[in-house]
Design an enzyme around this catalytic site. Structure first.
Site, PDB file in Angstrom:
ATOM      1  N   ILE A   1      -7.597  -5.498   7.607  1.00 56.35           N
ATOM      2  CA  ILE A   1      -8.666  -4.206   7.297  1.00 56.35           C
ATOM      3  C   ILE A   1      -9.552  -4.654   6.474  1.00 56.35           C
ATOM      4  CG2 ILE A   1      -7.581  -2.148   7.945  1.00 56.35           C
ATOM      5  CD1 ILE A   1      -7.587  -1.102   4.779  1.00 56.35           C
TER       6      ILE A   1
ATOM      7  N   ASP B   1      -2.026  -6.338   9.076  1.00 57.84           N
ATOM      8  CA  ASP B   1      -3.013  -5.526   8.828  1.00 57.84           C
ATOM      9  C   ASP B   1      -4.462  -5.905   7.765  1.00 57.84           C
ATOM     10  OD1 ASP B   1      -4.762  -3.082   6.900  1.00 57.84           O
ATOM     11  OD2 ASP B   1      -2.659  -1.957   6.812  1.00 57.84           O
TER      12      ASP B   1
ATOM     13  N   TYR C   1       0.486  -1.421   0.127  1.00 59.02           N
ATOM     14  CA  TYR C   1      -0.170   0.294  -0.296  1.00 59.02           C
ATOM     15  C   TYR C   1       0.760   1.241  -0.232  1.00 59.02           C
ATOM     16  CZ  TYR C   1      -3.193   3.525   2.401  1.00 59.02           C
ATOM     17  OH  TYR C   1      -3.845   4.554   2.393  1.00 59.02           O
TER      18      TYR C   1
END
Lengths: 490, 490
Positions: B240, B238, B153
């Protein structure tokens, strides 16, 4: 804890393993005492009354009334649901344009309409807590310092220092001139820092002052601007109590000084911190604002907004509410009136038993002078008295030392976070404490102790400076003890 | 700007004057191109289609329907206004207990009910952006490093590095094994860092992966845990995109590995980042979560919550919504189904014109292989192709290089932030680009250019790596140019 602390020291960051957060203070210990045994008129009439929390609870009825009349302002009503997807999905770190416009207008109104604000300089942050940290991150590097007149807001240690690594250097203010900031003290603080090879990047003011409840006059603001401009350092004005002014003299914002036709100050060195937590009484909504006159700071702070954006659900509601000029005008007028009335009633009550407060015109608190109740004029005596007040009088007030006040015997007492009845109970307890008979809960009582007896009485709990063990106080059966710094901002 | 930049350099912080924020990337330049000329089916049918934004817009109808049926869940309805003052006033940095309970339960449901979460370990932060920064502040000091499998990301550079001063060290992954993380690459990255005298504090994973859209299997997760545990460094997961899994294999959370009876891992070194921005499609609401198994980290992160608390208005609404188990079960099932359907339709459309994507089972995007369209297998060629796609094909996709992908020719294409009709327009443009005749807007068109012609065509704008001058793009007549990093999280 799964790790022994030495092991954590190498595995975790310094932030996670040192004590720099600043919660090891009686300011927060008092909150813990309250959390452990909170006053309730029926369920716990002998509990601790929370007077350590600068909340403005006097005007919720006005806001609630507006909300009921404006169902379209919410994205969670039948009338407003059409906006749901557009708002829930919006994550631009500039914020909703209508929100920034409404905030700029509200900032203008809270400064009496004497100065206007540019919506494109309104930068969002997570409450005043986030706004204060953001501005420091923009202006200073770890190791740099900011001057701050003392007494000052205890959580500045967290907001300004903790993660930024910046130092705070107090400018001591004294009761002899009503805690006014003197040029002499400013110069001394600055020059001592320079001698110690510390880079001073600016001065941070809270105006209206927390904890003093006073406002700075035009000449003082000018002299502070001169002082900072001459040294090419920043002036950060925390104006989060702007609309709590309830008496003359009226509030003068730093924006007005800059706006002055004759003003020749360098605006690039001036920044305002604002919030709706105090002026609107909405701390849960986490509206923090950085308003800078420096374009580079606006740009940088805006990028930092990503870490503390205001929920768009809340932005949307407040954009609508604060665009209603009639509502805002009425709210500000009514809020100021109610605060003034409460302040007068409370300070009159104190005066009746010989307790004076610093003369003030703003804020959600008084700066109470209890020097005459100290055994000695020392900070140790202040702490002893504070323990009695918390523990026997059952009021959570905050000792001056937690605001870095060097002169023992001053206490901050909040008066706007409770209803009229609770104020009466608090005043009755104070009267009883200083030896004056009162009616409490409808029954006649006699002074059971005079102040000497109170002072000499055994404390109910054996106190250390670290008043309670955290785990004892935890209301949850959690592996994680509740922390005293539970409030994001006070 | 009022200051010249050299002057600012000494007056402002390094953060405000350096370029470490990371917005100088084609990832964000593409957004600017979109912002400058956004597609609209009627008003601007030739505008740029935004396929660079990982938003989940497919299930708003379900949420809106729930809200209409539950007016009491909002504090801004006649039915819910009674809760207004209590909620608006609430600023405890632990968050509303019912909010944390609801989040913990939702995290359980999004992991198929195979593992449970303790509400007392749920720590709030300002979106995943804030949560990622918070965990780094807790685990590492400035100068320390985290390993991160690449491609990763792009805004990790902001979230993890910018204000913390921590470094990111990529673990390169390659197409030859479908971008899987290999022990060899991990070891090399780690050992090179040690040789360079860099303190490696942990490894951060995005699982399901952004940009790959793939999930890690149980064995890989175990080997990553072994790797980090053996070196006494942290594993930050992470997660998400947990609920965006639309196909087998099912998602395996790191929590499940820890929960395994036979597991003997050191939990104190494991931390999860979560959010409702992707799984619920609510990025505007700024729900970021740090879930740590280390008590000291929970304590420290909780204190940092003060800087990015979720608005209590939003906490309250979501506490109610996510406590409705029937709604949650239906939402998760329907959302996964709709994502799967969209993914299938979109990738089928690409396949029809010979464009393949990495096989994936999750996410709001595809990892599209355009290696065959490159003039040379270089990152420069990738950038040239990207400029054509943005500028002539009028699609904002993100080049692999902005995800730190070392292998040229890969692009991330988002497919869940638009309606069905826009998907068709996008597919039609792609078909036209690669030379296949299509119907667009109901009219028959012919391939006007083949891919060679597209490649050789003059670009409409003279590009530099920094595609546009910010000020040119600013939609406001503001002194503050709009920034490309307008989205808090993507």
């Amino acid at each position: 804890m799964g790790f022994e602390s030495e092991k954590n020291n190498s595995v975790l960051s310094k932030l996670a393993t040192n004590e720099e957060h600043g919660e090891n203070s009686p300011y927060f210990d008092g909150w813990k005492a309250y959390d452990n045994d909170p006053f309730h008129p029926l369920k716990n009439p002998n509990g601790v009354i929370q007077m350590g929390l600068a909340e403005n609870q006097l005007c919720f009825d006005l806001i609630e009334d507006w909300i009921k009349r404006n169902p379209k302002a919410s994205i969670c009503t039948t009338e407003g649901i059409k906006s749901f997807r557009g708002i829930a999905n919006f994550q631009d770190y500039h914020g909703l344009p209508e929100f920034r416009r409404a905030i700029a207008k509200f900032m203008e109104k809270t400064r009496g309409g004497r100065v206007s604000f540019d919506p494109d300089r309104v930068v969002m942050a997570g409450g005043a807590t986030g706004a204060n940290e953001t501005i420091i991150f923009c202006l200073a590097d770890a190791g740099d310092a900011f001057l701050v007149p003392s007494p000052y807001y205890p959580a500045f240690n967290r907001d300004l220092r903790w993660r930024t690594g910046v130092q705070l250097i107090p400018i001591p203010c004294e009761s002899s001139n009503s805690f006014k900031i003197t040029t002499k003290a400013m110069k001394e603080a600055y020059e001592n820092a320079i001698k110690a090879n510390i880079r001073v990047k600016g001065l941070i003011l809270t105006n209206p002052s927390n904890p003093l409840g006073t406002t700075l006059d035009r000449d003082t603001l000018k002299s502070l601007l001169n002082f900072t401009n001459e040294r090419n350092i920043h002036l950060v004005c925390d104006e989060i109590y702007a609309a709590t002014v309830f008496n003359t003299p009226q509030f003068v914002s730093i924006a007005e000084i800059l706006n002055d036709e004759k003003s020749n100050f360098n605006k690039d060195l001036v920044h305002i911190v604002y919030s709706l937590s105090k002026d609107m009484g909405l701390p849960g909504f986490r509206i923090g604002i950085v308003y800078s006159y420096n374009d580079a700071v606006v740009n940088c702070a805006r990028k930092m907004s990503s870490f503390g954006l205001v929920s768009t659900q809340t932005q949307h509601l407040l954009a609508k509410m604060l665009s209603d000029e009639e509502f805002v005008a009425n709210f500000l007028c009514e809020s100021s009136m109610r605060l003034g009335k409460r302040h007068k009633h409370f300070t009159n009550g104190l005066e009746q038993v010989g307790i004076k407060c610093l003369k003030s015109n703003s804020g959600l608190f008084c700066w109470m002078d209890l020097r005459h109740l100290l055994e000695n004029s020392t900070l140790d005596s202040e702490m002893s008295l504070w323990r009695v007040i918390i523990n026997d009088v059952r009021l959570n007030v905050s000792p001056g030392s937690s605001f870095d006040c060097q002169e023992p015997g001053w206490f901050r007492v909040c008066f706007a976070n409770m209803d009229d009845e609770t104020v009466e109970v608090a005043l009755a307890r104070i009267r009883r404490f200083v030896g004056v008979g009162v009616k409490e809960n409808g029954e006649e009582t006699k002074p059971v102790k005079n102040k000497e007896q109170w002072k000499k009485s055994n404390l109910r709990v054996s106190f250390s400076k670290r008043m309670y063990d955290e785990s004892v106080l935890s209301p949850l059966s959690s592996p994680i003890p509740h922390s005293p710094l539970v409030r994001a901002r006070t």
